[in-house]
Design a protein around this motif. Structure first.
Motif, short mmCIF file in Angstrom:
data_model
loop_
_atom_site.label_atom_id
_atom_site.label_comp_id
_atom_site.label_asym_id
_atom_site.label_seq_id
_atom_site.Cartn_x
_atom_site.Cartn_y
_atom_site.Cartn_z
N PHE A 110 -81.97 -82.73 7.84
CA PHE A 110 -82.77 -83.13 8.99
C PHE A 110 -84.16 -83.64 8.61
CE2 PHE A 110 -79.75 -79.81 10.04
CZ PHE A 110 -79.04 -80.38 11.09
N PHE A 117 -74.41 -87.93 13.39
CA PHE A 117 -75.24 -89.09 13.05
C PHE A 117 -74.56 -90.39 13.49
CE2 PHE A 117 -76.69 -92.43 10.21
CZ PHE A 117 -78.05 -92.23 10.13
N PRO A 149 -82.90 -87.38 13.22
CA PRO A 149 -82.09 -86.22 12.82
C PRO A 149 -82.45 -84.96 13.60
CG PRO A 149 -82.92 -87.36 10.89
CD PRO A 149 -83.60 -87.98 12.07
N ARG A 176 -79.95 -81.65 15.52
CA ARG A 176 -79.96 -80.29 14.98
C ARG A 176 -79.26 -79.28 15.89
NH1 ARG A 176 -83.41 -77.52 11.14
NH2 ARG A 176 -84.94 -79.18 11.02
N TYR A 178 -72.64 -82.99 10.14
CA TYR A 178 -73.90 -83.72 10.32
C TYR A 178 -73.64 -85.22 10.46
CZ TYR A 178 -78.34 -85.94 9.59
OH TYR A 178 -79.44 -86.74 9.76
N TRP A 194 -75.56 -79.64 15.76
CA TRP A 194 -75.08 -79.22 14.43
C TRP A 194 -75.02 -77.69 14.37
CZ3 TRP A 194 -76.89 -76.43 10.18
CH2 TRP A 194 -76.19 -76.61 8.98
#
Ligand code: ZN
Lengths: 252, 166
Positions: free
Chosen positions: A174, A111, A192, A196, A107, A199
């Motif tokens: 998220f 980011f 976020p 997703r 994650y 991810w």
């Protein structure tokens, strides 16, 4: 409340994720199943602590009210910490620890990659270092996921148990708090929700190699971002804050 | 003109002093060998040395900054150390001299071109610092410090540290 308050809050909540996860990882020091892991987990913990210090340091600089990064790390009450619940969970076994690290590292890698493209200028500096460090975390933990998932009957069993226990906590990665939303609109941090898909893909990719299945989560576990923590968190803080509480203002 | 030459001279003297400070974790190399000493200049009679950390959480950062500041103060300068994060440090900045010193010390220097993701993770041939064999294997991604991995030579059987690419 100043115009900077939402950003300061977001920086602190991200710093909390790193500090608390780093603290949990450091608990393995001296207890790892093998010497190499006794080195790797504290090394990863140090990376997380360094990233936490960057985030806290930037937050107190923007705040400009005389608080230091140590005040943020050591002198708040549990409700003031805004880390996601996943990072405060007790370590569990080695499979749990590696899986949690993997979830988090993937994650944060997404980011920071997004920050490098679009984010706040100072965050870009943090991101440039963090992405290199996280690449090692992802590879290291990912290799363990495959090794354990595709290992013995017992290791596969434990890996599956870790997925069942931890996956419900991943949704909070998220979460978009009102402060976060403001920062997204100001183009300081990524949304976020846009991370997703990538991810999920990364998780599925490694799960396939590890013979694991992404579970259908009926009840996502959230609360940390609003300061509602699990029972384990108070115990964690009492150890994390012990020195500053017992000897206020202690430095060395 | 004369004043500028004097400042230049003092700046190069300050650089020499700061550059000679050894890394506390890998004392065979200096901060200049590692490429973490980014610049030294004089502003209003104060020497400003800019240093960059290797890793975000490198525990030696403060020790290194203090050592550089102390060395400059002891040489009679008014000195201040500033930490810069950008651009992020890469093992590519380790000098040729530094690589040779690492190898002599028993640490395999990083393979060149680490800035690319490919060499971060692509297969690299790590050369044994003792017998120069490339028949080596990785034992652990993480070694005694954040910047090192642990390897073993399959020719001479010696374990060794590898300064990993970042
Ligand atoms: Zn050898």
């Amino acid at each position: 409340m100043s115009a900077k308050t939402p950003f300061i809050n977001v920086l602190i909540s991200l710093g909390d994720d790193h500090l608390i996860l780093g603290h949990r990882l450091s608990e393995w020091c001296g207890h790892a199943p093998m010497l190499e892991e006794d080195l790797s987990m504290p090394n990863m913990a140090l990376d997380l602590l360094g990233q936490a210090r960057n985030l806290y340091g930037y937050a107190v600089e923007l705040e400009a009210e005389g608080r230091t990064e140590d005040d943020i790390a050591f002198l708040r009450t549990d409700r003031e910490y805004k880390n996601i619940l996943m990072v405060e969970r007790p370590n569990g076994d080695f499979a749990h620890t590696m899986l949690r690290q993997f979830y988090f590292a993937v994650y944060m890698q997404l980011f920071w990659d997004d920050v490098l493209a679009n984010g706040d200028a100072r965050l870009k500096e943090f991101a440039a270092k963090a992405t290199k460090e996280l690449a090692y975390h992802i590879r290291h933990c990912g290799e363990w996921l495959v090794r354990l998932g595709d290992g013995t009957e017992e290791s596969a069993e434990r890996m599956k148990a870790a997925v069942d226990a931890l996956h419900p906590y991943t949704n909070e990665l998220f979460d978009i708090t009102p402060d976060f939303n403001t920062c997204i609109e100001d183009e300081l941090v990524p949304n976020p929700e846009t991370l997703r898909k990538d991810w999920n893909t990364a998780i599925q990719q490694i799960f396939r190699q590890a013979f694991l299945v992404v579970p259908n989560v009926q009840f996502p576990q959230t609360g940390g971002r609003t300061g509602h923590h699990t029972e384990a968190f108070g115990h964690l803080l009492s150890e994390l804050q012990y020195m500053q509480r017992a000897y206020p203002g202690l430095t060395w | 003109m004369v004043a500028r030459a004097a400042v230049d001279f003092e700046e190069s003297r300050a650089w020499t002093i700061a550059a000679a400070v050894p890394d506390p974790e890998v004392p065979c190399v200096t901060v200049a060998d590692l490429g973490i000493l980014r610049s030294v200049h004089i502003e209003k009679n104060t020497v400003i040395a800019k240093l960059t950390p290797t890793y975000s959480g490198c525990p030696a950062v403060l020790a290194i900054e203090l050592a550089v500041e102390t060395a400059l103060l002891e040489a009679g300068f008014d000195a201040r150390v500033e930490r810069v994060l950008s651009p992020a440090w890469t093992t590519d900045w380790i000098t040729k001299d530094g690589r040779e010193k690492l190898r002599e010390y028993g640490i395999a220097p990083p393979v060149n071109g680490s800035a690319s993701k490919l060499s971060l993770f692509g297969k690299v041939d790590v050369t044994c610092p003792r017998c120069a064999s490339t028949n080596t294997e990785k034992l652990s991604e993480f070694g005694s410090t954040a910047c090192k991995a642990h390897y073993r030579c399959l020719s001479c059987s010696e374990p060794f540290d590898y300064f990993k690419c970042i």
